[in-house]
Design a protein around this motif. Sequence first.
Motif, PDB file in Angstrom:
ATOM      1  N   MET A   1      10.586   8.858  -1.192  1.00  0.00           N
ATOM      2  CA  MET A   1      10.265   7.532  -0.754  1.00  0.00           C
ATOM      3  C   MET A   1      10.181   7.545   0.778  1.00  0.00           C
ATOM      4  SD  MET A   1      12.213   3.994  -1.649  1.00  0.00           S
ATOM      5  CE  MET A   1      13.769   4.245  -0.871  1.00  0.00           C
ATOM      6  N   LEU A   2       9.128   8.146   1.288  1.00  0.00           N
ATOM      7  CA  LEU A   2       8.887   8.247   2.722  1.00  0.00           C
ATOM      8  C   LEU A   2       8.301   6.944   3.235  1.00  0.00           C
ATOM      9  CD1 LEU A   2       8.804  10.145   5.226  1.00  0.00           C
ATOM     10  CD2 LEU A   2       6.452  10.630   4.591  1.00  0.00           C
ATOM     11  N   ALA A   3       8.738   6.520   4.404  1.00  0.00           N
ATOM     12  CA  ALA A   3       8.221   5.296   5.014  1.00  0.00           C
ATOM     13  C   ALA A   3       7.542   5.656   6.320  1.00  0.00           C
ATOM     14  CB  ALA A   3       9.356   4.319   5.273  1.00  0.00           C
ATOM     15  N   LYS A   4       6.613   4.807   6.724  1.00  0.00           N
ATOM     16  CA  LYS A   4       5.998   4.982   8.037  1.00  0.00           C
ATOM     17  C   LYS A   4       6.265   3.729   8.853  1.00  0.00           C
ATOM     18  CE  LYS A   4       1.360   3.587   6.618  1.00  0.00           C
ATOM     19  NZ  LYS A   4      -0.039   3.926   6.623  1.00  0.00           N
TER      20      LYS A   4
ATOM     21  N   PHE B   1       6.136   1.730   2.981  1.00  0.00           N
ATOM     22  CA  PHE B   1       6.404   2.933   2.208  1.00  0.00           C
ATOM     23  C   PHE B   1       5.087   3.614   1.851  1.00  0.00           C
ATOM     24  CE2 PHE B   1      10.156   0.338   1.499  1.00  0.00           C
ATOM     25  CZ  PHE B   1      11.142   1.255   1.787  1.00  0.00           C
ATOM     26  N   VAL B   2       5.083   4.929   1.972  1.00  0.00           N
ATOM     27  CA  VAL B   2       3.905   5.717   1.613  1.00  0.00           C
ATOM     28  C   VAL B   2       3.808   5.742   0.089  1.00  0.00           C
ATOM     29  CG1 VAL B   2       2.875   8.015   1.766  1.00  0.00           C
ATOM     30  CG2 VAL B   2       4.164   7.104   3.687  1.00  0.00           C
ATOM     31  N   PRO B   3       2.617   5.560  -0.479  1.00  0.00           N
ATOM     32  CA  PRO B   3       2.493   5.571  -1.944  1.00  0.00           C
ATOM     33  C   PRO B   3       2.970   6.897  -2.546  1.00  0.00           C
ATOM     34  CG  PRO B   3       0.471   4.772  -0.932  1.00  0.00           C
ATOM     35  CD  PRO B   3       1.343   5.267   0.177  1.00  0.00           C
ATOM     36  N   ALA B   4       3.814   6.797  -3.572  1.00  0.00           N
ATOM     37  CA  ALA B   4       4.360   7.990  -4.213  1.00  0.00           C
ATOM     38  C   ALA B   4       3.403   8.569  -5.249  1.00  0.00           C
ATOM     39  CB  ALA B   4       5.692   7.652  -4.871  1.00  0.00           C
ATOM     40  N   SER B   5       2.529   7.734  -5.791  1.00  0.00           N
ATOM     41  CA  SER B   5       1.588   8.213  -6.796  1.00  0.00           C
ATOM     42  C   SER B   5       0.212   7.621  -6.512  1.00  0.00           C
ATOM     43  CB  SER B   5       2.046   7.814  -8.206  1.00  0.00           C
ATOM     44  OG  SER B   5       2.101   6.410  -8.322  1.00  0.00           O
TER      45      SER B   5
ATOM     46  N   GLY C   1     -11.515  -2.572 -15.016  1.00  0.00           N
ATOM     47  CA  GLY C   1     -11.937  -1.994 -13.755  1.00  0.00           C
ATOM     48  C   GLY C   1     -11.009  -2.317 -12.593  1.00  0.00           C
ATOM     49  N   TRP C   2      -9.846  -2.890 -12.886  1.00  0.00           N
ATOM     50  CA  TRP C   2      -8.896  -3.213 -11.828  1.00  0.00           C
ATOM     51  C   TRP C   2      -8.160  -1.963 -11.409  1.00  0.00           C
ATOM     52  CZ3 TRP C   2      -6.492  -7.912 -14.777  1.00  0.00           C
ATOM     53  CH2 TRP C   2      -7.419  -8.955 -14.777  1.00  0.00           C
ATOM     54  N   THR C   3      -7.722  -1.954 -10.155  1.00  0.00           N
ATOM     55  CA  THR C   3      -6.944  -0.836  -9.655  1.00  0.00           C
ATOM     56  C   THR C   3      -5.475  -1.118  -9.913  1.00  0.00           C
ATOM     57  OG1 THR C   3      -8.588  -0.507  -7.933  1.00  0.00           O
ATOM     58  CG2 THR C   3      -6.481   0.554  -7.616  1.00  0.00           C
ATOM     59  N   GLY C   4      -4.765  -0.121 -10.437  1.00  0.00           N
ATOM     60  CA  GLY C   4      -3.356  -0.302 -10.745  1.00  0.00           C
ATOM     61  C   GLY C   4      -2.527   0.835 -10.207  1.00  0.00           C
ATOM     62  N   SER C   5      -1.215   0.627 -10.208  1.00  0.00           N
ATOM     63  CA  SER C   5      -0.279   1.629  -9.734  1.00  0.00           C
ATOM     64  C   SER C   5       1.081   1.339 -10.335  1.00  0.00           C
ATOM     65  CB  SER C   5      -0.194   1.591  -8.210  1.00  0.00           C
ATOM     66  OG  SER C   5       0.795   2.475  -7.757  1.00  0.00           O
ATOM     67  N   GLY C   6       1.853   2.382 -10.537  1.00  0.00           N
ATOM     68  CA  GLY C   6       3.209   2.219 -11.027  1.00  0.00           C
ATOM     69  C   GLY C   6       4.224   2.246  -9.903  1.00  0.00           C
ATOM     70  N   ASP C   7       3.744   2.353  -8.680  1.00  0.00           N
ATOM     71  CA  ASP C   7       4.621   2.456  -7.517  1.00  0.00           C
ATOM     72  C   ASP C   7       4.889   1.068  -6.948  1.00  0.00           C
ATOM     73  OD1 ASP C   7       6.060   3.451  -5.407  1.00  0.00           O
ATOM     74  OD2 ASP C   7       4.292   3.923  -4.206  1.00  0.00           O
ATOM     75  N   MET C   8       6.099   0.564  -7.128  1.00  0.00           N
ATOM     76  CA  MET C   8       6.435  -0.777  -6.646  1.00  0.00           C
ATOM     77  C   MET C   8       6.764  -0.788  -5.153  1.00  0.00           C
ATOM     78  SD  MET C   8       5.966  -2.577  -9.268  1.00  0.00           S
ATOM     79  CE  MET C   8       6.715  -4.132  -8.972  1.00  0.00           C
ATOM     80  N   ASP C   9       7.198   0.356  -4.612  1.00  0.00           N
ATOM     81  CA  ASP C   9       7.571   0.395  -3.194  1.00  0.00           C
ATOM     82  C   ASP C   9       6.374   0.200  -2.275  1.00  0.00           C
ATOM     83  OD1 ASP C   9      10.242   0.748  -3.701  1.00  0.00           O
ATOM     84  OD2 ASP C   9      10.124   2.942  -3.685  1.00  0.00           O
ATOM     85  N   SER C  10       5.175   0.501  -2.738  1.00  0.00           N
ATOM     86  CA  SER C  10       4.002   0.358  -1.878  1.00  0.00           C
ATOM     87  C   SER C  10       3.673  -1.119  -1.613  1.00  0.00           C
ATOM     88  CB  SER C  10       2.793   1.057  -2.494  1.00  0.00           C
ATOM     89  OG  SER C  10       2.445   0.440  -3.713  1.00  0.00           O
ATOM     90  N   GLN C  11       4.302  -2.025  -2.336  1.00  0.00           N
ATOM     91  CA  GLN C  11       4.076  -3.453  -2.125  1.00  0.00           C
ATOM     92  C   GLN C  11       4.992  -4.041  -1.062  1.00  0.00           C
ATOM     93  OE1 GLN C  11       4.373  -5.505  -5.853  1.00  0.00           O
ATOM     94  NE2 GLN C  11       2.974  -4.110  -6.879  1.00  0.00           N
ATOM     95  N   VAL C  12       5.971  -3.266  -0.605  1.00  0.00           N
ATOM     96  CA  VAL C  12       6.955  -3.759   0.354  1.00  0.00           C
ATOM     97  C   VAL C  12       6.468  -3.486   1.770  1.00  0.00           C
ATOM     98  CG1 VAL C  12       9.322  -3.522   1.182  1.00  0.00           C
ATOM     99  CG2 VAL C  12       8.837  -3.382  -1.258  1.00  0.00           C
TER     100      VAL C  12
END
Length: 103
Positions: A1-4, A27-31, A40-51
Motif C-alpha cells: 500500500m504505497l502512497a505518493k 495511494f498508488v493502485p494495487a491492482s 463497459g464500466w471501469t471497475g476495481s477491487g482496490d478501495m485505497d485508490s479512492q482515498v
Amino acid sequence: MLAKIYQPAKSAMQSGVGKTRTWVLEFVPASARWIDPLMGWTGSGDMDSQVTLRFPTREEAVEYAERYGIPFELFEPNKRVPVVRPNGYGDNFAYFRRTAWTH
C-alpha cells in the motif's frame, strides 16, 4: 500500500494557482482496473485508490504517513516562473498610463 505525496499542478483550464498550494497524499493502485463486459464500466477491487487526503504543508503529510506506517514516495513540485511581459495587456489599465486610449 504505497502512497505518493505531491503538490498538484494547476489545471490547463485555469490561469491562477487556486487549489495548488495544498499537499495531497494518494495511494498508488494495487491492482489494474478492468472493464465490465456487459456495461463497459471501469471497475476495481482496490478501495485505497479512492482515498485522497489533503494537507496544508508537506511536513504534515509526511508526518501523517510516518505516524500510520504508510510507505510513501515524495514528489517535489516544479516551481512556476511568473511571466510578466513589459507593456502587456495589464498596462492598458495601469494607473500610470499617460497616453490616450487608442482603440
